[in-house]
Design an enzyme around this catalytic site. Structure first.
Site, PDB file in Angstrom:
ATOM      1  CD  GLU A 123      -2.935  -1.070   2.362  1.00 36.56           C
ATOM      2  OE1 GLU A 123      -3.339  -0.010   2.831  1.00 36.56           O
ATOM      3  OE2 GLU A 123      -3.211  -2.181   2.851  1.00 36.56           O
ATOM      4  CG  HIS A 237      -8.229   6.062   3.119  1.00 35.89           C
ATOM      5  ND1 HIS A 237      -8.267   5.970   1.749  1.00 35.89           N
ATOM      6  CD2 HIS A 237      -7.628   4.931   3.561  1.00 35.89           C
ATOM      7  CE1 HIS A 237      -7.723   4.813   1.388  1.00 35.89           C
ATOM      8  NE2 HIS A 237      -7.318   4.169   2.473  1.00 35.89           N
ATOM      9  NE  ARG A 283      -3.798   5.198   3.985  1.00 35.90           N
ATOM     10  CZ  ARG A 283      -4.188   4.181   4.713  1.00 35.90           C
ATOM     11  NH1 ARG A 283      -4.633   4.380   5.941  1.00 35.90           N
ATOM     12  NH2 ARG A 283      -4.123   2.963   4.246  1.00 35.90           N
ATOM     13  CG  HIS A 344      -8.765   5.768   7.258  1.00 37.17           C
ATOM     14  ND1 HIS A 344      -9.767   4.835   7.082  1.00 37.17           N
ATOM     15  CD2 HIS A 344      -7.607   5.060   7.274  1.00 37.17           C
ATOM     16  CE1 HIS A 344      -9.236   3.619   6.976  1.00 37.17           C
ATOM     17  NE2 HIS A 344      -7.942   3.733   7.106  1.00 37.17           N
ATOM     18  NE  ARG A 379      -3.241   4.063  10.430  1.00 37.71           N
ATOM     19  CZ  ARG A 379      -3.837   3.278   9.538  1.00 37.71           C
ATOM     20  NH1 ARG A 379      -3.397   2.051   9.325  1.00 37.71           N
ATOM     21  NH2 ARG A 379      -4.882   3.705   8.863  1.00 37.71           N
TER      22      ARG A 379
HETATM   23  C1  SIN Z   1      -7.034   0.616   3.327  1.00 39.56           C
HETATM   24  O1  SIN Z   1      -7.398  -0.521   3.051  1.00 39.56           O
HETATM   25  O2  SIN Z   1      -6.770   1.474   2.489  1.00 39.56           O
HETATM   26  C2  SIN Z   1      -6.923   0.994   4.769  1.00 39.56           C
HETATM   27  C3  SIN Z   1      -5.841   0.260   5.418  1.00 39.56           C
HETATM   28  C4  SIN Z   1      -5.351   1.039   6.590  1.00 39.56           C
HETATM   29  O3  SIN Z   1      -5.971   1.999   7.001  1.00 39.56           O
HETATM   30  O4  SIN Z   1      -4.286   0.708   7.090  1.00 39.56           O
END
Ligand code: SIN
Length: 503
Positions: A123, A237, A283, A344, A379
């Site tokens: 990610e 998010h 993020r 988020h 985070r």
């Molecule tokens: C996501 O699936 O984008 C969220 C995962 C997270 O917040 O760590």
């Protein structure tokens, strides 16, 4: 297992060594790793599975091979703008494997390759694939397994629809909790109390969080003067679904991990203008970049595009997202997904040490409600479930080592309440959400924060005392909002998710 709080005076089965507030992964995993000699009460204000963990799509970031430790540490520190506590980052990352193995022992199914090894994905901010997952509903799968396992344990009682009004503090230590179910009160004394009550999403108009996330844990900690810090660091998010009727659904970052890209409303790729890691930047950077791009294009929202990937693969890997979008007429294998940054996750919270101990005796905190220092100012994706399981296990080890069963002098007092006033708090709740969403969002201005503080204070001053759970939730939202705004005003420089302009 008992699941219904009834008039319990004199019932020796109602003696609890440990009370855990919250039934997300942090709460249930801690309950399961505690020694089975302890009687454990888990209280949750809604149904047991209604928690933020249940909505976690991505997975658990875990450096399962030693050679990945340093990379995972580096990625975590980079995402956190270096504000992280380095020693905490080290411990949490190195203890991933033991806890992932425990989850598997408790029956969690992670996706596997044909050779049986765990499938891993990427990610934003991850320099390599290390996130173990179950399709696009990892949190739900973990919660399912932990609930099933908890139900097998004779020493764990889960009480649903039971709200923790406050902690009981005597002689500078926590000695119990005040619980409320409808209009019945239960004062439960216990040796150790663990707050695992989740986040604050319902302070914002649009959030990926569960309806339970009203800042209860942070607010009860503030009332007993436990240290709470870094509340200005809130993660937005980048990709919440942007459809009028549905602005709370998460479109997992794992899509970008598997190759999806962001496009502006002209259909142009834009992340390359803002960061060398483009769509897989941390993020905070992606959410801020989307905000700038929307300003530049003078429109509201961008798109996520995964149409270039094999459609059968997309349906198999992201079934929840595929089906949810289809309900709103969007086939993500053929069409761009409209997205917008939404609230988020909370990086700050109740200050704890690496064993989950707060600054008050007998009180621990675990999961999103806590501030261990791992996340710093932003985070790294999928580090939160990792933090919850490692810290939960460490809390259990600390209690298992230090709490002799004989120390337990738990008791429960029960009484009925007389309703003070029938009142619906929807106006106050909407006002709080409007204030937080317009003045305390991704880009912040000092003047707007001060204005927000005044408005929150006014609602607080005008709120008439009551004794309903709805009242206590609004009170908690106000206490939490105030602390977030104060911490945001006090941090004068931009750092990570806190982007501030002093005007
Ligand atoms: C996501 O699936 O984008 C969220 C995962 C997270 O917040 O760590």
């Amino acid at each position: 297992m008992k699941t219904e709080l009834v008039k319990p005076m004199g019932d020796k089965n109602s003696i609890y060594d440990v009370v855990i507030i919250g039934s997300g992964i942090a709460g249930l995993y801690t309950a399961l790793t505690l020694d089975s000699k302890y009687n454990i009460m888990v209280v949750t204000k809604n149904e047991v599975k209604e928690c933020n963990s249940n909505y976690a799509q991505g997975g658990v970031a875990a450096a399962l091979e030693e050679e990945d430790f340093n990379n995972h540490i580096k990625d975590t520190l980079t995402a956190g703008s270096g504000y992280n506590e380095k020693s905490v980052v080290d411990v949490i990352i190195k203890e991933a494997k033991e806890n992932i193995m425990n989850l598997i022992d408790y029956g969690v199914n992670f996706d596997r390759n044909e050779d049986g090894s765990l499938k891993k994905t990427k990610e934003g901010g991850h320099s390599r694939s290390r996130i173990v997952h179950y399709k696009d509903s990892t949190g739900e799968e973990i919660i399912r397994a932990l609930i099933e396992e908890s139900k097998k344990r004779k020493n764990i009682d889960i009480f649903e629809k039971t709200f923790c009004v406050d902690l009981i503090k005597e002689d500078s230590k926590i000695t119990g909790v005040i619980l409320q179910k409808e209009m019945k009160r239960f004062d439960v004394k216990a040796s150790k109390i663990i707050i695992a009550a989740g986040g604050i999403g319902k302070l914002f108009s649009n959030s990926t969080n569960s309806i339970i996330a009203t800042g209860d844990g942070v607010s009860m900690a503030i009332r007993v003067k436990a240290e709470v810090m870094d509340m200005e660091f809130i993660q937005f998010h980048p990709t919440g679904l942007n459809i009028d009727e549905e602005r709370n659904f998460l479109i997992s970052e794992a899509l970008r991990g598997e190759g999806a890209v962001l496009r502006n409303q002209k259909g142009e790729l834009f992340m390359g203008k803002y960061h060398p890691l483009k769509d897989l930047a941390p993020r905070d950077i992606v959410s801020q970049s989307i905000t700038y791009e929307m300003e530049l294009q003078k429109n509201d929202g961008v798109f996520l595009d995964i149409t270039h990937k094999d459609s059968e693969y997309v349906k198999e890997r992201f079934p929840q997202i595929y089906n949810h979008c289809l309900e709103f007429g969007i086939d993500i294998t053929k069409e761009y997904i409209p997205v917008i940054p939404i609230h988020h996750y909370l990086m700050g919270g109740i200050k704890v040490d690496i064993n989950g101990k707060t600054t008050i005796n007998n009180l621990y905190a675990c999961g999103e409600v806590s501030r261990t220092g791992i996340h710093g100012a932003n985070r790294l994706a999928s580090n939160s479930l990792l933090e919850a399981i490692v810290t939960g296990n460490r809390i259990s080890k600390d209690i298992n080592k230090n709490l002799a069963k004989i120390d337990c002098k738990s008791e429960i007092n029960y009484y009925d309440l007389k309703l003070m006033k029938e009142y619906n708090y929807s106006n106050e709740i909407n006002e709080i959400r409007n204030i937080m969403s317009s003045n305390v969002f991704i880009i912040r201005y000092e003047t707007k924060l001060k204005e927000a503080l005044e408005k929150i204070q006014k609602i607080t001053d005008e709120l008439e005392e009551n004794n309903t759970i709805a009242y206590y939730e609004v009170r908690n939202m106000l206490v939490t909002a105030k602390k977030i705004i104060e911490d945001a005003i006090n941090r004068k420089e931009s750092l990570g998710s806190h982007k501030i302009f002093n005007k």
